[in-house]
Scaffold this motif. Structure first.
Motif, PDB file in Angstrom:
ATOM      1  N   ALA B 212       0.837  -1.120  -0.040  1.00 45.21           N
ATOM      2  CA  ALA B 212      -0.191  -0.002  -0.042  1.00 45.21           C
ATOM      3  C   ALA B 212       0.976   1.318  -0.010  1.00 45.21           C
ATOM      4  N   MET B 213       1.843   0.982   0.732  1.00 46.91           N
ATOM      5  CA  MET B 213       2.746   2.330   1.029  1.00 46.91           C
ATOM      6  C   MET B 213       3.564   2.776  -0.412  1.00 46.91           C
ATOM      7  N   PHE B 214       3.783   1.638  -1.236  1.00 46.68           N
ATOM      8  CA  PHE B 214       4.205   2.047  -2.701  1.00 46.68           C
ATOM      9  C   PHE B 214       3.243   1.740  -3.607  1.00 46.68           C
ATOM     10  N   GLY B 215       2.061   1.698  -3.446  1.00 42.40           N
ATOM     11  CA  GLY B 215       1.012   1.578  -4.263  1.00 42.40           C
ATOM     12  C   GLY B 215      -0.214   2.594  -4.096  1.00 42.40           C
ATOM     13  N   ASP B 216      -1.297   2.087  -3.999  1.00 39.84           N
ATOM     14  CA  ASP B 216      -2.341   3.012  -3.993  1.00 39.84           C
ATOM     15  C   ASP B 216      -2.891   3.507  -2.364  1.00 39.84           C
ATOM     16  N   GLY B 217      -2.028   3.085  -1.501  1.00 40.26           N
ATOM     17  CA  GLY B 217      -2.318   3.292  -0.255  1.00 40.26           C
ATOM     18  C   GLY B 217      -3.373   2.594   0.400  1.00 40.26           C
ATOM     19  N   ARG B 218      -4.156   1.510  -0.291  1.00 40.77           N
ATOM     20  CA  ARG B 218      -5.400   0.757   0.290  1.00 40.77           C
ATOM     21  C   ARG B 218      -4.845  -0.437   0.661  1.00 40.77           C
ATOM     22  N   VAL B 219      -5.476  -1.245   1.501  1.00 44.52           N
ATOM     23  CA  VAL B 219      -5.399  -2.480   1.832  1.00 44.52           C
ATOM     24  C   VAL B 219      -6.764  -3.224   1.837  1.00 44.52           C
ATOM     25  N   SER B 220      -6.837  -4.607   1.811  1.00 47.44           N
ATOM     26  CA  SER B 220      -8.263  -4.999   1.843  1.00 47.44           C
ATOM     27  C   SER B 220      -8.922  -4.870   3.225  1.00 47.44           C
ATOM     28  N   LEU B 221     -10.279  -4.885   3.175  1.00 48.03           N
ATOM     29  CA  LEU B 221     -11.023  -4.600   4.372  1.00 48.03           C
ATOM     30  C   LEU B 221     -10.917  -5.906   5.297  1.00 48.03           C
ATOM     31  N   ARG B 222     -10.884  -7.029   4.658  1.00 46.36           N
ATOM     32  CA  ARG B 222     -10.771  -8.249   5.492  1.00 46.36           C
ATOM     33  C   ARG B 222      -9.169  -8.170   6.155  1.00 46.36           C
ATOM     34  N   TRP B 223      -8.360  -7.654   5.509  1.00 48.62           N
ATOM     35  CA  TRP B 223      -6.968  -7.754   6.219  1.00 48.62           C
ATOM     36  C   TRP B 223      -6.884  -6.815   7.481  1.00 48.62           C
ATOM     37  N   ALA B 224      -7.342  -5.766   6.924  1.00 47.94           N
ATOM     38  CA  ALA B 224      -7.746  -4.549   7.868  1.00 47.94           C
ATOM     39  C   ALA B 224      -8.281  -4.900   9.300  1.00 47.94           C
ATOM     40  N   ARG B 225      -9.384  -5.599   9.136  1.00 43.09           N
ATOM     41  CA  ARG B 225     -10.257  -5.966   9.987  1.00 43.09           C
ATOM     42  C   ARG B 225      -9.391  -7.083  11.022  1.00 43.09           C
ATOM     43  N   ASN B 226      -8.542  -8.017  10.680  1.00 40.50           N
ATOM     44  CA  ASN B 226      -7.720  -8.703  11.217  1.00 40.50           C
ATOM     45  C   ASN B 226      -6.698  -7.839  12.050  1.00 40.50           C
ATOM     46  N   HIS B 227      -6.296  -7.094  11.089  1.00 38.15           N
ATOM     47  CA  HIS B 227      -4.793  -6.398  11.986  1.00 38.15           C
ATOM     48  C   HIS B 227      -5.156  -5.108  12.628  1.00 38.15           C
ATOM     49  N   MET B 228      -6.195  -4.512  12.238  1.00 39.82           N
ATOM     50  CA  MET B 228      -6.218  -2.985  12.929  1.00 39.82           C
ATOM     51  C   MET B 228      -7.741  -2.760  12.970  1.00 39.82           C
ATOM     52  N   PRO B 229      -8.454  -3.948  14.051  1.00 42.72           N
ATOM     53  CA  PRO B 229      -9.851  -3.966  13.960  1.00 42.72           C
ATOM     54  C   PRO B 229     -10.466  -2.609  14.615  1.00 42.72           C
ATOM     55  N   LYS B 230      -9.587  -2.010  15.369  1.00 42.93           N
ATOM     56  CA  LYS B 230     -10.193  -0.661  16.133  1.00 42.93           C
ATOM     57  C   LYS B 230     -10.165   0.311  15.132  1.00 42.93           C
ATOM     58  N   PHE B 231      -9.072   0.580  14.098  1.00 43.18           N
ATOM     59  CA  PHE B 231      -8.958   1.462  13.146  1.00 43.18           C
ATOM     60  C   PHE B 231     -10.139   1.375  12.354  1.00 43.18           C
ATOM     61  N   VAL B 232     -10.609  -0.187  11.930  1.00 40.38           N
ATOM     62  CA  VAL B 232     -11.766  -0.317  10.893  1.00 40.38           C
ATOM     63  C   VAL B 232     -12.634   0.133  11.508  1.00 40.38           C
ATOM     64  N   GLU B 233     -13.279  -0.076  12.986  1.00 39.84           N
ATOM     65  CA  GLU B 233     -14.375   0.300  13.439  1.00 39.84           C
ATOM     66  C   GLU B 233     -14.540   1.792  13.423  1.00 39.84           C
ATOM     67  N   LYS B 234     -13.446   2.616  13.575  1.00 35.48           N
ATOM     68  CA  LYS B 234     -13.537   4.139  13.654  1.00 35.48           C
ATOM     69  C   LYS B 234     -13.704   4.437  12.087  1.00 35.48           C
ATOM     70  N   PHE B 235     -12.992   3.897  11.536  1.00 32.76           N
ATOM     71  CA  PHE B 235     -13.163   4.005   9.802  1.00 32.76           C
ATOM     72  C   PHE B 235     -14.607   3.942   9.115  1.00 32.76           C
ATOM     73  N   LEU B 236     -15.229   2.902   9.776  1.00 32.22           N
ATOM     74  CA  LEU B 236     -16.571   2.449   9.163  1.00 32.22           C
ATOM     75  C   LEU B 236     -17.736   3.448   9.915  1.00 32.22           C
ATOM     76  N   LYS B 237     -17.439   3.662  11.212  1.00 33.97           N
ATOM     77  CA  LYS B 237     -18.204   4.733  11.814  1.00 33.97           C
ATOM     78  C   LYS B 237     -18.220   6.174  11.078  1.00 33.97           C
ATOM     79  N   LYS B 238     -17.055   6.588  10.678  1.00 33.41           N
ATOM     80  CA  LYS B 238     -16.782   7.851  10.105  1.00 33.41           C
ATOM     81  C   LYS B 238     -17.696   7.805   8.584  1.00 33.41           C
ATOM     82  N   LYS B 239     -17.307   6.730   8.169  1.00 34.07           N
ATOM     83  CA  LYS B 239     -18.168   6.533   6.710  1.00 34.07           C
ATOM     84  C   LYS B 239     -19.640   6.611   6.731  1.00 34.07           C
ATOM     85  N   GLU B 240     -20.020   5.985   7.685  1.00 34.30           N
ATOM     86  CA  GLU B 240     -21.491   5.897   7.964  1.00 34.30           C
ATOM     87  C   GLU B 240     -22.157   7.304   8.132  1.00 34.30           C
ATOM     88  N   GLU B 241     -21.423   7.917   9.173  1.00 31.65           N
ATOM     89  CA  GLU B 241     -21.658   9.267   9.442  1.00 31.65           C
ATOM     90  C   GLU B 241     -21.802  10.156   8.187  1.00 31.65           C
TER      91      GLU B 241
END
Ligand code: HEM
Ligand code: SF4
Ligand code: SF4
Ligand code: SF4
Lengths: 283, 251
Positions: B212-241
């Motif tokens: 992601a750092m040397f590409g488009d800056g994105r990772v799959s949601l599935r990977w993110a849920r496994n490795h940074m669940p707290k961040f995903v939680e905040k990210f989805l909340k913000k998105k919903e809002e």
């Protein structure tokens, strides 16, 4: 930092400076300028005899005048002015040469520590490392200092300042002979500076001073008791720690990384196999 | 959001700054090494310096090569100095500085997490469940090593500038000695940081982040849920809002 080989303490040449014989005529200071074609400049008037006040790019030797009080055993005391001819003391394992990042400071077989002006980049590391604050920066940015008259001594002559001294303050010769003379001075009850110094300068210097004990505190005017530079000493300790630490650390982390990678790949292959098995079972 | 969908974990400004920093830092290390350990880098100094020294009798190839490196070191030092002032300022002003969030936890929690993450990196031991479930965008070791980087960068830039403007600021010989020592200390700390950083980012667990750092800056949601669940939680909340606000605006 540069690795260098220094001639042993009893190899090469040395000078014994018998301060008790010095009359402060400054002939040595002038001879140094003359021999090395160093430009003259008018100096300022000052309350001391010392002129100029310290070494300069064009002044490689200065006769310092230490104003001291000499006390006699009878309790009588009188003021006394002790001249101290001073130039680079050519340290046994010259810290300036160790510090020079481009190896521009050469140490000859005679033990002369010489800055090769053509190679100097003007970084000032030599002055930073010198416990005697000797190297000075020229207007063109390069650093310079006393060369031990390497051009003379390699042709069988004495250094210019040594040759002109009217009272034979300087004894120049093979290091072993000069060291023996210095030891003899010590045995005769004189204070000798330069034989037992910090390991930072290699324990000794090639310009050794002797003076009567009652005038010995005049030495402090230009010769530090501790011939060391703590900050640069720490840099010298830190340098190999960083070098070898980085190489060892990188090797260790690389090994751990490879073990991790292999383990991860094995686990992935296992997981994939199980997943295909499960899929096959369901069908 | 579908699990296969990709979410942005590294902004484009961060990717740009990281790449620029990577280039400047590498160049500063190479040019600095030419002063720090000429016995290892004389070949490089010679190869650069020999054309520069040609025809000039008052100089010599290695000296010219090091001089060239030294001039570049000073120039790139200024550019890098500007970067490490401007970018963190931007992050603070726009409230995007997330690296130090893990430091808000209590010290005991920090130590427990640091030990668990170290055990994972060094011995391959899985993280305890509670720690894994509470993982934010950065783990505690990222925050701790970032402190190392910040201290090292301050030492390098302050001492570096003091040495460059030595005469202008009236730095005496003892001051210069101290600055050179601090520069070396900062360099040592920087090298330690770089080693730890490279080790961590090359770990297989972090591979999607590296890409992601040397590409488009994105990772799959599935990977993110496994490795940074707290961040995903905040990210989805913000998105919903954001989506709710959008909907309300269109009603
Ligand atoms: C990533 C950042 C930096 C690294 C890794 C770095 C590394 C180094 C190293 C290894 C040395 C040699 C020290 C020695 O010989 O013991 C050095 C010297 C030096 N650095 Fe840096 N440095 C960095 C940033 C800077 C900055 C920001 C400046 C200021 C503009 C600077 C200015 C200097 C100066 C003035 C010297 C002394 C040599 C000279 O006079 O040119 N450095 N650096
Ligand atoms: S006195 Fe200073 S300049 Fe002379 S050899 Fe010793 S460290 Fe070098
Ligand atoms: S100023 Fe010149 S002689 Fe002194 S350390 Fe730097 S390159 Fe070497
Ligand atoms: S040895 Fe030569 S260069 Fe050194 S002070 Fe004497 S005359 Fe000057």
């Amino acid at each position: 930092m540069v690795s260098l080989t220094f001639p042993r303490r009893d190899e090469g040449v040395a000078v014994l400076v018998r301060l008790d014989r010095c009359i402060g005529c400054r002939a040595c200071q002038v001879a140094c300028k003359e021999w090395n074609s160093l430009e003259y400049r008018p100096t300022e008037f000052s309350p001391t005899f010392t002129t100029p006040q310290d070494l300069e790019p064009n002044v490689w030797k200065v006769v310092f005048f230490g104003e001291i009080t000499r006390e006699y055993p009878t309790g009588f005391a009188d003021p006394y002015v002790q001249p101290i001819p001073f130039n680079c003391v050519h340290c046994q394992t010259a810290p300036c040469a160790r510090a020079c990042p481009v190896g521009a400071i050469k140490v000859s077989d005679e033990g002369a520590v010489v800055i090769e002006g053509r190679e100097c980049i003007g970084c000032g590391y030599c002055q930073e490392a010198c416990p005697y604050n000797v190297p000075r920066q020229r207007e063109d940015g390069t650093y310079t200092k006393c060369t031990f008259c390497v051009d003379r001594i390699q042709h069988g002559m004495e250094p210019a300042c040594v040759a002109v001294c009217p009272t034979e303050v300087f004894e120049f010769g093979p290091a072993s002979q000069v060291l023996a003379s210095a030891e003899a001075e010590r045995a005769a009850g004189k204070e000798v500076y330069g034989l037992n110094l910090d390991s930072y300068v290699g324990g000794s210097i090639r310009w050794v001073y002797s003076i009567s004990k009652d005038k010995a505190h005049a030495l402090k005017i230009r010769l530090p008791e501790k011939a060391t530079v703590p900050f640069n000493f720490l840099r010298e300790v830190l340098n190999p720690v960083i070098r070898y630490g980085a190489v060892l650390g990188a090797a260790l982390l690389a090994v751990i990384g490879v073990i991790h990678e292999v383990k991860y790949r094995k686990e992935r292959v296992k997981a994939l196999k199980e997943a295909t098995k499960e899929k096959g079972g369901k069908e | 959001m579908a699990e296969r969908e990709r979410i942005e974990v590294i902004s484009s400004s961060y990717r740009f700054t990281h790449t620029l920093n990577l280039f400047l830092y590498t160049m500063l290390i190479i040019t600095g090494l030419m002063l720090f350990s000429i016995d290892l880098t004389a070949w490089l100094a010679y190869s650069v310096g020999s054309p520069l020294a040609t025809g000039i009798p008052t100089t010599e190839p290695i000296a010219q090569g090091v001089q060239w490196a030294r001039a570049w070191h000073r120039f790139l030092g200024h550019v890098w100095g500007a970067l490490i002032i401007i970018y963190p300022l931007y992050l603070v002003i726009t409230r995007r500085l997330t690296t130090f969030i893990p430091l808000k936890k209590g010290l005991r929690k920090q130590i427990r997490e640091a030990v668990a993450v170290s055990k994972y990196y060094l011995l391959g031991k899985p993280l305890p469940e509670d720690i894994a479930n509470n993982m934010d965008r950065h783990n505690i070791l990222v925050a701790h090593t970032a402190i190392l980087l910040v201290v090292s960068s301050i030492l390098l830039s302050v001492s570096g500038l003091a040495m460059v403007y030595r005469d202008a600021i009236g730095l005496d010989l003892e001051g210069f000695r101290l600055m050179l020592l601090l520069h070396d200390v900062g360099f040592g700390m920087g090298v330690l940081y770089v080693l730890l950083h490279i080790f961590a980012v090359l770990d297989p667990m972090n591979r999607p982040l590296l890409l992601a750092m040397f590409g488009d800056g994105r990772v799959s949601l599935r990977w993110a849920r496994n490795h940074m669940p707290k961040f995903v939680e905040k990210f989805l909340k913000k998105k919903e809002e954001e989506e709710r606000i959008q909907e309300q605006l269109h009603m």
